[in-house]
Design a protein around this motif. Structure first.
Motif, mmCIF file in Angstrom:
data_model
loop_
_atom_site.group_PDB
_atom_site.id
_atom_site.type_symbol
_atom_site.label_atom_id
_atom_site.label_comp_id
_atom_site.label_asym_id
_atom_site.label_seq_id
_atom_site.Cartn_x
_atom_site.Cartn_y
_atom_site.Cartn_z
ATOM 1 N N TYR A 50 0.742 -1.377 0.135
ATOM 2 C CA TYR A 50 -0.065 0.094 0.032
ATOM 3 C C TYR A 50 0.900 1.399 0.113
ATOM 4 O O TYR A 50 1.874 1.194 0.665
ATOM 5 C CB TYR A 50 -0.984 0.004 1.326
ATOM 6 N N PHE A 51 0.480 2.175 -0.641
ATOM 7 C CA PHE A 51 1.043 3.562 -0.785
ATOM 8 C C PHE A 51 0.277 4.460 -0.459
ATOM 9 O O PHE A 51 -1.204 4.700 -1.008
ATOM 10 C CB PHE A 51 1.576 3.859 -2.267
ATOM 11 N N VAL A 52 0.432 5.214 0.764
ATOM 12 C CA VAL A 52 -0.479 6.400 1.178
ATOM 13 C C VAL A 52 0.214 7.686 0.627
ATOM 14 O O VAL A 52 1.550 7.828 0.770
ATOM 15 C CB VAL A 52 -0.811 6.363 2.649
ATOM 16 N N SER A 53 -0.671 8.607 0.229
ATOM 17 C CA SER A 53 -0.017 10.035 -0.271
ATOM 18 C C SER A 53 -0.725 11.131 0.495
ATOM 19 O O SER A 53 -0.577 12.373 0.118
ATOM 20 C CB SER A 53 -0.142 10.153 -1.637
ATOM 21 N N ASN A 54 -1.529 11.136 1.611
ATOM 22 C CA ASN A 54 -1.874 11.958 2.211
ATOM 23 C C ASN A 54 -2.399 11.621 3.813
ATOM 24 O O ASN A 54 -2.634 10.449 3.918
ATOM 25 C CB ASN A 54 -2.760 13.135 1.409
ATOM 26 N N ARG A 55 -2.974 12.554 4.607
ATOM 27 C CA ARG A 55 -3.456 12.296 5.878
ATOM 28 C C ARG A 55 -4.756 11.453 5.646
ATOM 29 O O ARG A 55 -5.209 10.461 6.473
ATOM 30 C CB ARG A 55 -3.584 13.351 6.607
ATOM 31 N N ALA A 56 -5.672 11.965 4.861
ATOM 32 C CA ALA A 56 -7.044 11.298 4.452
ATOM 33 C C ALA A 56 -6.830 9.880 4.418
ATOM 34 O O ALA A 56 -7.475 8.953 4.662
ATOM 35 C CB ALA A 56 -7.809 12.009 3.517
ATOM 36 N N GLU A 57 -5.970 9.667 3.264
ATOM 37 C CA GLU A 57 -5.674 8.184 2.802
ATOM 38 C C GLU A 57 -5.001 7.293 3.940
ATOM 39 O O GLU A 57 -5.473 5.989 4.104
ATOM 40 C CB GLU A 57 -4.539 8.235 1.654
ATOM 41 N N ALA A 58 -4.179 7.882 4.934
ATOM 42 C CA ALA A 58 -3.626 7.525 6.048
ATOM 43 C C ALA A 58 -4.813 6.733 6.769
ATOM 44 O O ALA A 58 -5.006 5.650 7.370
ATOM 45 C CB ALA A 58 -2.824 8.200 6.645
ATOM 46 N N GLN A 59 -6.110 7.538 7.111
ATOM 47 C CA GLN A 59 -7.044 7.644 8.009
ATOM 48 C C GLN A 59 -7.909 6.251 7.456
ATOM 49 O O GLN A 59 -8.269 5.260 8.196
ATOM 50 C CB GLN A 59 -7.978 8.676 8.331
ATOM 51 N N VAL A 60 -7.903 6.248 5.998
ATOM 52 C CA VAL A 60 -8.672 5.187 5.567
ATOM 53 C C VAL A 60 -7.820 3.694 5.539
ATOM 54 O O VAL A 60 -8.534 2.838 5.771
ATOM 55 C CB VAL A 60 -8.985 5.506 3.808
ATOM 56 N N PHE A 61 -6.834 3.996 5.332
ATOM 57 C CA PHE A 61 -6.091 2.751 5.328
ATOM 58 C C PHE A 61 -5.871 2.105 6.770
ATOM 59 O O PHE A 61 -6.267 0.909 7.070
ATOM 60 C CB PHE A 61 -4.400 2.971 5.181
ATOM 61 N N LEU A 62 -5.813 3.015 7.788
ATOM 62 C CA LEU A 62 -5.932 2.575 9.347
ATOM 63 C C LEU A 62 -7.329 1.779 9.571
ATOM 64 O O LEU A 62 -7.586 0.944 10.151
ATOM 65 C CB LEU A 62 -5.555 3.578 10.170
ATOM 66 N N THR A 63 -8.452 2.446 9.265
ATOM 67 C CA THR A 63 -9.630 2.018 9.452
ATOM 68 C C THR A 63 -9.701 0.565 8.949
ATOM 69 O O THR A 63 -10.338 -0.119 9.342
ATOM 70 C CB THR A 63 -10.532 2.902 8.732
ATOM 71 N N GLN A 64 -9.463 0.363 7.762
ATOM 72 C CA GLN A 64 -9.448 -0.716 6.804
ATOM 73 C C GLN A 64 -8.530 -1.926 7.600
ATOM 74 O O GLN A 64 -8.863 -3.035 7.799
ATOM 75 C CB GLN A 64 -9.147 -0.843 5.408
ATOM 76 N N LYS A 65 -7.602 -1.450 8.144
ATOM 77 C CA LYS A 65 -6.349 -2.366 8.632
ATOM 78 C C LYS A 65 -7.180 -3.095 9.998
ATOM 79 O O LYS A 65 -7.216 -4.061 10.272
ATOM 80 C CB LYS A 65 -5.268 -1.622 9.105
ATOM 81 N N TRP A 66 -7.656 -2.126 10.777
ATOM 82 C CA TRP A 66 -8.367 -2.570 12.145
ATOM 83 C C TRP A 66 -9.528 -3.307 11.979
ATOM 84 O O TRP A 66 -10.025 -3.911 12.747
ATOM 85 C CB TRP A 66 -8.262 -1.265 12.939
ATOM 86 N N GLN A 67 -10.420 -3.150 10.705
ATOM 87 C CA GLN A 67 -11.267 -4.096 10.417
ATOM 88 C C GLN A 67 -10.988 -5.312 10.014
ATOM 89 O O GLN A 67 -11.832 -6.506 10.505
ATOM 90 C CB GLN A 67 -12.153 -3.172 9.364
ATOM 91 N N LYS A 68 -9.759 -5.488 9.685
ATOM 92 C CA LYS A 68 -9.170 -6.672 9.364
ATOM 93 C C LYS A 68 -8.447 -7.593 10.474
ATOM 94 O O LYS A 68 -8.686 -8.594 10.712
ATOM 95 C CB LYS A 68 -8.458 -6.715 8.271
ATOM 96 N N GLU A 69 -7.796 -6.683 11.118
ATOM 97 C CA GLU A 69 -6.791 -7.197 12.204
ATOM 98 C C GLU A 69 -7.501 -7.084 13.817
ATOM 99 O O GLU A 69 -7.214 -5.910 14.110
ATOM 100 C CB GLU A 69 -5.592 -6.452 12.187
ATOM 101 N N HIS A 70 -8.059 -8.149 14.141
ATOM 102 C CA HIS A 70 -8.817 -8.035 15.323
ATOM 103 C C HIS A 70 -7.819 -8.454 16.592
ATOM 104 O O HIS A 70 -6.784 -9.205 16.464
ATOM 105 C CB HIS A 70 -9.902 -9.196 15.347
ATOM 106 N N GLU A 71 -8.272 -7.612 17.593
ATOM 107 C CA GLU A 71 -7.436 -7.785 18.850
ATOM 108 C C GLU A 71 -5.934 -7.287 18.790
ATOM 109 O O GLU A 71 -5.174 -7.915 19.513
ATOM 110 C CB GLU A 71 -7.697 -9.089 19.530
#
Length: 156
Positions: A50-71
């Motif tokens: 994944y390549f992120v190019s701004n703060r908004a994309e970072a927030q989307v990335f993190l939201t998706q990450k923690w929806q997949k990575e439980h606990e």
């Protein structure tokens, strides 16, 4: 309005370690909106494929990450620092939707702007499937307790 995110560069051993712990605490909150505020509006990331190019994309990335990575439970450790750069090693444990546990190991290189916001984050990560009995990160979800061993103490 200028955002200021202490500690500010140039870092010394104390402020670099503090910056690492603040990052760990933020990521362990799993609050994508809050965590994204630690990054500049034009932050650039490389995270696996994944390549992120701004703060908004970072927030989307993190939201998706923690929806997949439980606990999700993370430990970061300062590896090196100089001026406005910090290098860390880390490990985190999580499980997927099927119940399979993983320990993900990685290294990150960070570059900060003069206000203490991270403007670059380069991460390399490997995932190791675990049996639940092999887990080492057992604190309640959220901030790692101060008395919980770090990576070196755990032999990781």
């Amino acid at each position: 309005m200028t955002e200021i995110r202490p500690p500010l560069p140039p870092f010394d051993s104390k402020t670099a370690a503090e910056k690492v712990r603040l990052a760990e605490d933020g990521w362990n909150s799993r609050d994508a909106a809050k965590v994204a505020l630690a990054y500049s509006t034009g932050t650039k990331w490389r995270n696996r494929t994944y390549f992120v190019s701004n703060r908004a994309e970072a927030q989307v990335f993190l939201t998706q990450k923690w929806q997949k990575e439980h606990e999700y439970r993370l430990i970061k450790e300062l590896f090196a620092f100089r001026d406005n750069r910090i290098s860390v090693r880390y490990a985190y444990e999580w499980r997927d939707d099927s119940g399979q546990w993983f320990r993900s190991y990685g290294n990150e290189n960070w570059i900060f702007d003069e206000t203490g916001l991270m403007k670059e984050r380069h991460a390399s990560i490997n995932d190791l499937p675990l049996k639940e009995s092999e887990r080492k990160f057992h604190w309640p979800l959220g901030r790692r307790p101060d008395d919980h061993p770090g990576l070196s103490d755990l032999g990781l």
